[in-house]
Design a protein around this motif. Structure first.
Motif, PDB file in Angstrom:
ATOM      1  N   ASP A 104     -10.489   0.304  -1.681  1.00  0.00           N
ATOM      2  CA  ASP A 104     -11.057  -1.048  -1.793  1.00  0.00           C
ATOM      3  C   ASP A 104     -10.149  -1.961  -2.612  1.00  0.00           C
ATOM      4  OD1 ASP A 104     -13.225  -0.313  -0.285  1.00  0.00           O
ATOM      5  OD2 ASP A 104     -14.512   0.117  -2.011  1.00  0.00           O
ATOM      6  N   THR A 105      -9.574  -1.423  -3.658  1.00  0.00           N
ATOM      7  CA  THR A 105      -8.692  -2.221  -4.497  1.00  0.00           C
ATOM      8  C   THR A 105      -7.423  -2.596  -3.749  1.00  0.00           C
ATOM      9  OG1 THR A 105      -9.555  -1.009  -6.412  1.00  0.00           O
ATOM     10  CG2 THR A 105      -7.568  -2.322  -6.747  1.00  0.00           C
ATOM     11  N   GLN A 127     -12.594   3.753  -4.299  1.00  0.00           N
ATOM     12  CA  GLN A 127     -12.250   2.632  -5.176  1.00  0.00           C
ATOM     13  C   GLN A 127     -10.791   2.228  -4.986  1.00  0.00           C
ATOM     14  OE1 GLN A 127     -13.544   4.311  -9.004  1.00  0.00           O
ATOM     15  NE2 GLN A 127     -14.794   2.488  -9.290  1.00  0.00           N
ATOM     16  N   VAL A 154      -7.091  -3.010  -0.539  1.00  0.00           N
ATOM     17  CA  VAL A 154      -7.437  -4.063   0.426  1.00  0.00           C
ATOM     18  C   VAL A 154      -7.633  -5.392  -0.282  1.00  0.00           C
ATOM     19  CG1 VAL A 154      -9.168  -4.821   2.083  1.00  0.00           C
ATOM     20  CG2 VAL A 154      -8.446  -2.430   2.050  1.00  0.00           C
ATOM     21  N   LYS A 155      -8.223  -5.340  -1.461  1.00  0.00           N
ATOM     22  CA  LYS A 155      -8.498  -6.564  -2.219  1.00  0.00           C
ATOM     23  C   LYS A 155      -7.202  -7.189  -2.742  1.00  0.00           C
ATOM     24  CE  LYS A 155     -11.054  -8.177  -6.279  1.00  0.00           C
ATOM     25  NZ  LYS A 155     -11.932  -7.747  -7.409  1.00  0.00           N
ATOM     26  N   VAL A 156      -6.292  -6.358  -3.228  1.00  0.00           N
ATOM     27  CA  VAL A 156      -5.050  -6.854  -3.817  1.00  0.00           C
ATOM     28  C   VAL A 156      -4.130  -7.428  -2.753  1.00  0.00           C
ATOM     29  CG1 VAL A 156      -2.922  -6.097  -4.952  1.00  0.00           C
ATOM     30  CG2 VAL A 156      -5.139  -5.388  -5.850  1.00  0.00           C
ATOM     31  N   TRP A 157      -4.020  -6.765  -1.615  1.00  0.00           N
ATOM     32  CA  TRP A 157      -3.129  -7.208  -0.534  1.00  0.00           C
ATOM     33  C   TRP A 157      -3.979  -7.482   0.699  1.00  0.00           C
ATOM     34  CZ3 TRP A 157       1.810  -4.175   1.391  1.00  0.00           C
ATOM     35  CH2 TRP A 157       2.601  -5.049   2.135  1.00  0.00           C
ATOM     36  N   ARG A 158      -4.517  -8.674   0.743  1.00  0.00           N
ATOM     37  CA  ARG A 158      -5.438  -9.008   1.835  1.00  0.00           C
ATOM     38  C   ARG A 158      -4.749  -8.993   3.189  1.00  0.00           C
ATOM     39  NH1 ARG A 158     -10.154 -10.586  -0.360  1.00  0.00           N
ATOM     40  NH2 ARG A 158     -10.118 -11.296  -2.539  1.00  0.00           N
ATOM     41  N   THR A 207      -6.089  -3.175 -11.861  1.00  0.00           N
ATOM     42  CA  THR A 207      -7.320  -3.833 -11.445  1.00  0.00           C
ATOM     43  C   THR A 207      -8.561  -3.035 -11.826  1.00  0.00           C
ATOM     44  OG1 THR A 207      -6.202  -4.902  -9.611  1.00  0.00           O
ATOM     45  CG2 THR A 207      -8.585  -4.707  -9.433  1.00  0.00           C
ATOM     46  N   LYS A 241       2.323  -5.993  -6.010  1.00  0.00           N
ATOM     47  CA  LYS A 241       1.007  -5.613  -5.473  1.00  0.00           C
ATOM     48  C   LYS A 241       0.553  -4.290  -6.093  1.00  0.00           C
ATOM     49  CE  LYS A 241       0.743  -8.873  -2.144  1.00  0.00           C
ATOM     50  NZ  LYS A 241       2.055  -9.506  -2.298  1.00  0.00           N
ATOM     51  N   ASN A 291      -2.563  -3.690  -8.434  1.00  0.00           N
ATOM     52  CA  ASN A 291      -3.536  -2.700  -7.986  1.00  0.00           C
ATOM     53  C   ASN A 291      -3.865  -1.718  -9.104  1.00  0.00           C
ATOM     54  OD1 ASN A 291      -4.995  -1.100  -5.857  1.00  0.00           O
ATOM     55  ND2 ASN A 291      -3.428   0.387  -6.411  1.00  0.00           N
TER      56      ASN A 291
END
Length: 1513
Positions: free
Chosen positions: A973-974, A970, A976-980, A1035, A1028, A1032
């Motif tokens: 994944d978070t 988790q 990667v999602k927060v800092w594309r 989130t 970030k 994160n």
């Protein structure tokens, strides 16, 4: 304003419910926020000091104390509270200055934006920060302010936030204590009030004058100059207008404008002095006893009001360069009064002293600016300073210094090797009295009490060991007692089997046989035995094969019917099966059937989502086969495994096992549609393989220890010591029982001591020992003995003694037990983190430094184990040197011919190892429970959601904040999602791990993955990506221990009813048998749910699958959280543990998860009673050198002074003055041999200083005067008994109530509640004792002052504003005014300005304010028995009369209702009070030869009567 129908309604609410005097910071060190109400802070120190700079010093010292102890706090000043000071302009100005000082000169977070406690902004702040508690005063300057503060208290409680009262706060070396009022449900419905306050108007004239000054001084200035000129100018302008508008009658008696100008000139002059005089010079300003005249006071009040408006105006805008450093030192009232006295008294009589060039220039500059600002008014020139003769001071006493003399500091000469070896270097610098000095000649020689017949004060007393009831003795030949022993041992074995199962082994003494066989040559008998074992193994394998053939079809059917149930059956068979080949066959069969079930399930589901739990079981079987049976896998088996992986969609993994590949389109419907690594982390986290060793260790049976556990076994084999830090339920105590087994095998005389923190844990360990070991021993010797304060058995004739710290200390310090002490081979300290506890911590410290044998120190919660180990290693080095010295002396003395017991003395090592193991066997996952729309919701809580960027920056990610594999995924994944556009997203270790081709991901792999993620998250902050990280951490969606004893306590009659339904409860008020009943049934599985208090926190073996924390509490801290949550997840039964939070605010949950436990720093190690006990041991022990070594070890190795030379020297001086006190009071002679009532004092050492006061009562004959029986009998009247209880209640079990309870108007039903003072003659004896203590402690402070850090003493504690200046000698007037000769060498320079001198150190109530803060001591280190204890506001804090009240009415319910005690606490307090009475009774009976002595009889009657009343409860 709120209209209270009952003025003290809130007081009733506070204390009827839950007010307790507790340690405030407890175990939340760096992340627990609390709030201090700024106005309460102001009121605290306003009562203590009227001077300006000392007030700021005391406030900063108070705040620094919190900061140094790890507290994190914010200060809140509500805007509306300003209105409460409208009639007190000087306080209003002080409040404003304090606000600005905290903002400008300190790093303290302070808030002034909230209007009052009802404002929406304040509600938002509370919701977001959720403080641990709020410090508030319960009383104000006026009734209006008191009402305001009580509204704030009730409102805070209604918001589920606890309150701490300013009244009764105390501080010691490590902790701050205070009255803590816990928010309860009833508080939440109480507060429904609303308040409206007036707004003040701005002062136009101030604003105009400030603008004019900015034009005059465009470059800016400092706050002293600016405030001085503005206050004088504005004050004169306003006063001029007031006089113009006043009528003739109003002008009569008023101060003339010219007189007001004179006063302003002197104010400017005093500010000029502040710029040039050093703090030490100001300290020697003559003491002024005069007061301002009634004519002057109105103008001064007007000026103070102007100063408030000026300061507000100056700080509202920051468009001008203004140095605010010296905000705490804007005025010096004493200096101003001295100037006024000089000019109107001494100057007029012809004493004209030169002002000095610098002072003159500065003063001229200030006054010229004042006249410029007041351009329309002519107030005259700067000189002369006085233009008029109007007197400003009344009662013009001549300014003189106090003639009080400081008592001469001189030590009485002593002859003691202990003192010479420990403090000889310090003694060289201290003065001694001559032998003909009156203090030496008048040493007490038991002159008073020897006149009483039949009393022998020097008679040796039995110690606590002798007085503790002996339940039974293995040496007994009484058939009934032997039968009782057998019944008890049967119970212990039953209790032990509930803990571990039946694993008993017979221990045989093997004096000359090593535990681990080293020979490689096998005898014929060994060869035959091996062949027999092989035949038995083959036979067993055949039997298990037949069992599998019989069960396989049934298990396959069950798996097809219900996968989870069928797999459980398969796992149960595999656990019992020993044959590898049979287990392999069973695993393959399980794989086949699970694979078929998965295919069938996928075929039915079609496009619907699949139940991946079936795929998990398929993959789990693959893991088992590849890890455990790799050597049995053949090609066909590998192809089967590859086929399963291929069907699951893990083609890359399948290729690594077999080259045969099935086309995707044929098997696509069976795929999990998740990557292999992600699948294992997301769904198989609890099934991942742990790194467990498979090679058995010949030293242990029925258990394969991990590598770190083998290190523990090595420690024991090498006779080394170790500090062992490992999570709860990790198996660290296994080394303890191996240690016991080793000593049991060595001989019949060696002893292992197991030190447990609680009696409950003592019983558990004893049961385990009886269950594990059986040994044939000579008559009178037994395997296990017990020693607690309540009972003992077989202490001196056992091989394993299980005890509590206080009881082992009794044995180690007893001169008569030293022969037994030498038999100790190992000491095991369980839960050694109690070394940092609040009560009894010093005892743990004494034990660790006194023992000469190796030890094992076990804990799950030590944050600085390296420091602890280093300290313990220094202790062992000391013992190595001491033992070497003693051996050399023995070899050259006649003692070498003495007969000694034939003990086998194995080679001893002085090495202390640190063994760390941070990995839990089972992961813990956290959940938050709540009620939403009548639905009970359970949501997963990710641990990273508790973190903040600030926390990570300051402290890093907590080392014990562990993530389960799915939580690690988790986090990735978070991120990667927060800092594309995360630069390292595709090349990081984290990414490679997710996209890897590893068939079997192990727990260690997942843990490494977690560490890499945490490292990367920390690097984000370093690279400036705080936003970030913040995004994160916030989130994560939100995908029992009951700490309130009132909610958990039930009557015993309901225990059985609940147990029949599988529910139990566990708390401190239950009897030992009731608690054991619950524990055993829970472990056996008959009870499924237990609701408990923190009684389960310390080591009790009650592992469970889930732990629920229900309701918030002051006792729910970081330490208890870790101890209790560690119970979740039973090794061997559960693959994951669950922790649930119910009805606990989210901020508190976050703090529990991320808080570190506190570091072990040690406590103040000495008390006068301890010093006397050490001297008693050194004087009375048979082996003088050994006893001396023990005493010196205790003295030389306090943990608190480890690596701190200055503190070490301070403790040596404290020790010296303690010995001097004992000498003067007649407990020691000049050779330091105990005398007089030393034995009685030592026996009651738990109760210092009451033990010394009790002896003084006895010596003065006060008890004989009181205890007069009814005429013609030996029975005492009830009034005599009640007065005797009153005396004892004033000495023992003292509990102070907050001062505000004295105003409580409620009529109590049965209790008096507030304890009356001692009878007059007893009170006089206490005052005499306290006077001696005050004098001795003051001499100690005067001596220890030279160790203070002078540089730091001249800086304000928190803001570090430096007041170190060179002496100013260019002004005759300044020299004249600062010519005081008062002595202030041991008092804080800042408190000099309040007129404090060294003489104030002899007044106990002033010591804490006066003493040098860097000396490291306070009045709490003096053994004073306060007859009247006052809070900061000078209000009396009454003693709780619970002991006397109970004696009168005998009702526990009344104590709960009237005396504000919880039932469990009340019973414990009464039991302890009874123990004191019994102890005193026995001691007096032993000291007196006459059994009919009135005092002995009175205590005997009281003991029997009190015991009868208590046992009726």
């Amino acid at each position: 304003m709120v209209d209270f129908s009952d003025k003290y309604l809130i007081t009733y609410i506070l204390f009827f419910f839950s007010c307790r005097h507790v340690s405030l910071l407890n175990d939340f060190v760096e992340s627990e926020l609390f709030v201090i109400d700024g106005d309460s802070l102001l009121l605290m120190w306003l009562y203590n000091d009227k001077e300006y700079l000392p007030f700021f010093y005391l406030v900063e010292r108070f705040l620094l104390d919190f900061t140094q102890k790890g507290g994190k706090y914010t200060i809140v000043f509500f805007k509306d509270a300003e209105q409460l000071y409208q009639n007190y302009p000087h306080i209003l100005f002080l409040r404003t200055t304090l606000i600005q000082h905290l903002k400008q000169n300190t790093d303290i977070d302070s808030h002034t934006e909230f209007f009052n406690c009802l404002s929406p902004e304040w509600q938002i702040f509370l919701k977001e920060s959720y403080p641990y508690f709020m410090i508030i005063s319960d009383t104000g300057l006026t009734s209006l302010q008191t009402d305001y503060l009580q509204i704030l208290i009730s409102h805070t409680l209604s918001k589920k936030i606890n309150v701490v009262l300013t009244s009764g706060q105390e501080s010691d070396t490590l902790r701050v204590h205070g009255y803590h009022v816990q928010s309860m449900y009833k508080h939440r419905t109480f507060f429904q009030q609303n308040v409206a306050w007036k707004k003040h108007r701005s002062c136009t004239i101030v604003r105009q004058t400030v603008l004019l000054l900015k034009r005059i001084w465009p470059e800016g200035s400092n706050i002293r100059q600016v405030l001085c000129v503005l206050t004088c100018a504005v004050g004169l302008k306003m006063y001029s207008r007031m006089l113009e508008n006043a009528n003739a009658s109003e002008k009569t008696g008023a101060l003339a404008l010219e007189d007001a100008a004179d006063l302003c000139r002197m104010q400017c002059l005093s500010v000029a002095f502040l710029f040039h005089l050093s703090l030490s010079q100001r300290a020697h300003i003559r003491t002024a006893h005069s007061h301002w005249t009634q004519q002057v006071l109105p103008f001064i009040n007007m000026q103070q009001q102007c100063a408030y408006f000026v300061l507000k105006q100056l700080t509202e805008k920051s468009d001008w360069k203004l140095n605010l450093t010296y905000l705490p030192d804007l005025r010096d009232t004493s200096l101003l009064k001295n100037l006024a006295y000089y000019y109107e008294t001494e100057y007029c009589t012809g004493l004209d002293l030169e002002l000095g060039k610098d002072l003159k220039t500065e003063y001229q500059y200030l006054w010229d600016t004042v006249t410029t600002l007041a351009a329309k008014c002519n107030f005259g020139d700067a000189f002369p300073v006085r233009h008029t003769s109007q007197p400003f001071l009344e009662e013009k006493h001549e300014v003189k210094d106090s003639k009080e003399e400081i008592p001469k500091i001189g030590l009485i000469p002593l002859k003691s090797d202990v003192i010479k070896d420990y403090a000889g270097a310090v003694l060289e610098d201290l003065p001694f009295l001559n032998s003909d000095d009156p203090a030496v000649i008048s040493l007490i020689k038991e002159k008073e009490f020897d006149e009483l017949r039949h009393w022998h004060s020097g008679k040796p007393l039995s110690d606590d060991y002798d007085r503790t009831p002996c339940n039974h003795d293995a040496k007994s030949k009484d058939p009934l007692e032997i039968r009782g022993i057998q019944k008890l041992q049967r119970f212990y074995r039953l209790y032990g089997r509930s803990l571990e199962g039946n694993i008993s082994k017979t221990v045989v003494t093997q004096t000359d046989v090593p535990l681990v066989p080293t020979s490689t040559n096998k005898s014929k008998a060994e060869i035959i035995a091996e062949e027999n074992q092989k035949r038995i193994k083959a036979k067993q394998e055949k039997k298990e094969q037949e069992q599998w053939e019989a069960l396989s079809m049934l298990i396959e059917k069950e798996i097809k019917k219900n996968v989870a149930f069928g797999i459980d059956r398969l796992e149960n068979f595999l656990k019992k099966c020993q044959s590898q080949s049979v287990k392999f066959a069973a695993e393959m069969a399980g794989l086949h059937v699970c694979f078929e079930v998965w295919k069938e399930h996928c075929g039915k589901q079609g496009e619907k989502s699949k139940d991946l739990s079936i795929a998990v079981q398929v993959m789990r079987r693959v893991h088992e086969l590849l890890e455990k049976y790799e050597d049995l896998l053949q090609k066909s088996h590998q192809q089967m495994l590859a086929k399963c992986l291929n069907y699951l969609g893990f083609e890359n993994l399948a290729c690594s096992l077999s080259s045969q590949v099935i086309l995707k389109n044929k098997i696509a419907k069976y795929a999990t549609e998740v990557g292999a690594s992600r699948f294992q982390l997301q769904y198989m986290g609890s099934f991942l393989f742990r790194d467990e060793r498979r090679d058995p260790d010949p030293r242990v049976h029925n258990f394969i220890p991990d590598s770190w556990q083998r290190e523990l076994l090595d420690v024991v084999d090498n006779n080394e010591s170790a500090v062992i830090v490992a999570p709860t339920s990790s198996g660290k105590t296994y080394a303890s029982y191996y240690c016991m087994e080793k000593v049991l095998k060595e001989s019949n005389e060696g002893v292992v001591v197991y030190v447990s923190p609680t009696k409950a844990l003592v019983n558990q360990v004893v049961a385990t020992i009886y269950n594990r070991f059986t040994k044939t021993l000579p008559h009178g010797i037994t395997i296990c003995g017990v020693f607690t304060r309540d009972y003992r058995h077989d202490v001196m004739n056992c091989q394993v003694l299980v005890t509590v710290p206080q009881c082992l200390e009794i044995l180690l310090l007893s001169p008569h037990c030293q022969k037994w002490v030498k038999r100790i081979r190992y000491v095991i300290f369980d839960e050694v983190h109690c070394l940092g506890g609040e009560i009894g911590a010093e005892v743990w410290e004494h034990l660790l430094v006194m023992i000469q044998c190796p030890f094992l120190a076990l804990s799950a919660t030590i944050s600085n184990p390296d420091y602890l180990t280093e300290w313990l290693q220094s202790v062992k080095r000391y013992w190595q040197e001491a033992e070497g010295r003693m051996k050399e002396e023995m070899s050259t003395s006649a003692m070498k011919h003495a007969r000694t017991p034939k003990l086998q003395n194995p080679k001893k090592s002085h090495r202390v190892r640190l063994v760390l193991h941070g990995e839990r066997y089972n992961d813990l996952e956290k959940y938050v429970c709540s009620v939403k729309d009548d639905d009970f919701v359970i949501e997963h809580y990710h641990p990273c959601a508790a973190l903040t960027v600030d926390h990570i920056e300051k402290y890093g990610i907590p080392s014990d904040l562990a993530l389960s594999p799915r939580e690690s995924l988790q986090l990735y994944d978070t991120m990667v999602k927060v800092w594309r556009k995360w630069p390292r997203a595709q090349v990081s270790v984290c990414h490679n791990f997710i996209s890897g081709n590893k068939i079997v991901i192990k727990k260690a792999d997942a843990r490494n993955y977690e560490h890499e993620l945490k490292k990367e998250l920390t690097n984000w902050i370093a690279r400036g990506q705080k936003d970030k990280v913040m995004k994160n951490l916030k989130t994560y969606p939100l995908v029992g221990c009951k700490y309130n004893i009132n909610a958990v306590k039930l009557h015993a009659s309901r225990q059985r009813l609940l147990a029949n339904r599988g529910i139990g409860y566990h708390h401190a008020s239950m009897t030992a048998k009731q608690k054991q009943f619950v524990e055993m049934l829970f472990r056996m599985g008959y009870i499924q749910v237990v609701t408990a208090t923190s009684t389960l926190a310390l080591g009790i073996n009650m592992p469970c699958k889930s732990v629920v924390f229900s309701e918030n509490s002051v006792y729910l801290d970081a330490l208890n959280y870790r101890q209790m949550s560690g119970r979740a997840g039973r090794r061997g039964q559960d693959l994951i543990g669950n922790v649930f939070f119910y009805d606990i605010p989210m901020p508190k949950v976050e703090k529990l998860i991320k808080s570190n436990v506190p570091e072990l720093k040690g406590n103040f190690p000495f008390s006068i009673s301890l010093v006397l006990r050490l001297m008693l041991l050194a004087a009375k022990a048979d082996d003088k050198e050994d006893a001396k070594a023990k005493v010196l070890s205790v003295l030389k190795h306090p943990l608190i002074s480890f690596k701190q030379q200055r503190r070490n020297k301070m403790l040596k001086i404290y020790f010296i003055f303690s010995v001097q006190f004992l000498l003067k009071e007649g407990y020691l002679d000049q050779e330091c041999n105990p005398m007089g009532f030393a034995g009685l004092v030592c026996h009651l050492h738990y109760h210092e200083p009451s033990n010394f006061v009790l002896v003084s009562f006895l010596v003065k004959g006060l008890f004989h005067k009181l205890c007069q029986p009814i005429k013609g009998s030996t029975v005492f009247s009830e009034s005599v008994m009640e007065e005797l209880v009153l005396v004892l209640a004033n000495l023992f079990g003292r509990i102070y109530l907050p001062a505000c309870t004295m105003k409580f108007r409620k009529k109590f039903c049965q209790s008096k509640v507030f304890l009356e003072d001692l009878p007059e003659d007893f009170a006089a004896a206490v005052d005499e004792y306290n006077s001696k203590v005050e004098k001795n402690f003051a001499c100690f402070l005067l001596t220890v002052a030279k160790l203070a850090d002078t540089e730091q003493e001249y800086k304000l504690p928190l803001s570090k504003i430096d007041f170190t200046q060179k002496e100013y000698g260019h002004s005759k007037l300044a020299s004249y005014l600062t010519s005081s000769t008062k002595s202030a060498t041991a008092v804080s320079p800042f408190m000099w300005l309040s007129g404090m001198t060294d003489q104030d150190l002899f007044a106990a109530e002033k010591v804490n304010r006066a003493v040098l803060r860097t000396a490291g001591v306070n009045i709490g280190n003096a053994p004073l028995l306060w007859r009247e204890k006052l809070d900061y506001q000078g209000r009396r804090m009454p003693l709780n009369a619970y002991a006397l009240d109970f004696y009168k009415h005998g009702s526990l319910v009344a104590l709960v209702k009237d005396n504000w005690l919880h039932e469990g606490d009340a019973y414990k307090l009464l039991k302890d009070f009874l123990l004191v009475i019994k102890s005193v009774r026995v001691s007096l009976g032993e000291l007196c030869d006459n059994p009919d002595d009135n005092v002995v009889l009175a205590f005997q009657q009281l003991s029997e009567s009190y015991e009868a009343k208590l046992y009726k409860v």
